[in-house]
Design an enzyme around this catalytic site. Structure first.
Site, PDB file in Angstrom:
ATOM      1  CB  CYS B 104      -0.916   0.002   1.223  1.00 39.85           C
ATOM      2  SG  CYS B 104      -1.868   1.524   1.369  1.00 39.85           S
ATOM      3  CB  CYS B 107      -2.022   4.560   4.375  1.00 34.97           C
ATOM      4  SG  CYS B 107      -3.427   3.868   3.487  1.00 34.97           S
ATOM      5  CB  SER B 108       0.657   0.663   6.067  1.00 30.47           C
ATOM      6  OG  SER B 108       1.808   1.467   5.877  1.00 30.47           O
ATOM      7  CB  CYS B 109      -4.399  -0.788   2.884  1.00 28.45           C
ATOM      8  SG  CYS B 109      -5.087   0.875   2.975  1.00 28.45           S
TER       9      CYS B 109
END
Lengths: 212, 201
Positions: B104, B107-109
């Protein structure tokens, strides 16, 4: 930050863990609970992007979550400016974090994490699989889910994922829009590479795209 | 791990996090055990052991594999997994010709119900910046050297869709049961930065 340079290696000592310090998971829990109880305003994901870029890059992951959780609470009026600072001073002076138990509520919040709203089936969609589409050149002022590195690039629609709220308005308050998995060739995104070619697939909202 | 350029020292951040908790508990908005319950849920109950069960089932049960291909969210729910960050799941099958890897960049999905919370490297600027732009070099850092003819597909989780990579079933596992197979499925193999372990390895 796709394609940015200068960050060095991915794996660093300790980077295999999900958190480095116990406070990080407590911040994760606080943020999650603020969402479940509806006591914050706005989207944590969008608010984290309001950090100044240098601060954003310098901050650890859960530093950003702490920052955004405070802001969500402030914007909703759940807390006021001095609340957290005052407690920082009290903790420094030796006071302890107060405790309170509510087992029924603890069960309810875990159940709440099981809730999920999937993308809705698409009723109308402008594009279909195998269509060539170009990502519109754009420079949105606020939150977006269209990364810079694909703007202006042409790709192929692979799949219609469904409908979801348009994230750039609100944020996460826009009208429902179709979402597509769009495949890009690395040559078209980054130019020739000594690594050869690969495919990059992104899920993109319909208004990010135009026919190519 | 030492992190340079921190916002503040970790004890300052720990103090601020504790202060925020104190504010919310004192106001009667949260109870301590709600916070404990969420931490425990995401630290203990959710993790790669869940995704490994999905992968192992797909390896041994062709009908399940077909359902996973057709509707991963429903197939994963059959095993009891779902919820936040897993509302719409897509399974990506690795083959000798195609290697999938997930990131991601924005963000950091990450698919919490099947993998738990992401490791620090998944959230790092280095991974988010580089895996889309130099995937082979990143995979090499994880010890994976793919054949030149294998096509890499990097999936950037830019919407609410979450991805689970189904790694290739290792050779020499023909007689193994589902539970033993699940033991070969690593977290990284379900992100695409690893391969499933070989038996005895």
């Amino acid at each position: 930050m796709g394609g940015m340079h200068g960050f060095g290696g991915v794996l660093t000592p300790g980077s295999d863990r999900v958190a480095e310090h116990p406070w990080e998971l407590r911040v994760f829990a606080l943020s999650t609970l603020v969402g479940i109880h509806g006591i914050g305003a706005g989207s944590g994901r969008a608010i984290r992007e309001e950090m100044a870029p240098a601060d954003y890059l310098a901050a650890g992951y859960y530093d950003r979550w702490l920052w955004s959780t405070e802001r969500r609470l402030l914007r909703r009026g759940t807390i006021v400016d001095d609340d957290v600072d005052n407690w920082v001073a009290r903790l420094r002076a030796g006071e302890r974090v107060p405790g309170r138990e509510d087992p029924e509520a603890a069960r309810r919040v875990v159940d709440a994490t099981l809730e999920a709203s999937p993308l809705r089936p698409a009723e109308s969609a402008r594009f279909a699989p195998s269509d060539r589409v170009r990502v519109r050149p754009m420079r949105p002022a606020g939150h977006t889910r269209c990364p810079r590195y694909v703007r202006g690039v042409t790709g192929i629609v692979e799949t219609l994922r469904g409908m979801d709220v348009f994230p750039d308005i609100g944020p996460y308050g826009g009208p429902d829009e179709a979402v597509y998995a769009v495949a890009f060739d690395s040559d078209d995104v980054f130019g020739p590479s000594t690594e050869g070619r690969w495919t990059i697939v992104l899920d993109l909202f319909e208004s990010y795209l135009e026919p190519a | 791990m030492t992190r340079d350029h921190r916002h503040g020292p970790d004890d300052e951040l720990a103090l601020r996090a504790a202060a925020l908790e104190a504010v919310l508990v004192e106001k009667g908005l949260l109870s301590t055990d709600q916070i404990d319950a969420i931490v425990e849920r995401y630290e203990r109950d959710l993790g790669p052991q869940n995704g490994a069960r999905v992968v192992a089932r797909a390896w041994v049960d062709p009908a399940y594999r077909d359902r996973l291909r057709a509707d991963a969210t429903a197939a994963i729910a059959e095993l009891g997994f779902g919820g936040f960050e897993g509302a719409t799941m897509v399974a990506l099958e690795n083959t000798p010709d195609v290697h999938n890897v997930v990131v991601c960049t924005l963000c950091s999905c990450y698919p919490w119900p099947v993998l738990g919370l992401p490791p620090t490297w998944y959230k790092s600027p280095a991974y988010r910046a580089r895996v889309v732009a130099e995937p082979r070099s990143v995979l090499r850092e994880f010890g994976i050297e793919l054949p030149a003819e294998a096509r890499i597909r990097v999936w950037d989780s830019t919407s609410e869709v979450r991805y689970l990579v189904v790694p290739q079933r290792p050779a020499g596992t023909e007689g193994m049961g589902e539970e033993a197979l699940a033991g070969l499925v690593t977290r990284d193999s379900m992100i695409g930065t690893g391969l499933a372990r070989s038996p005895g390895a």
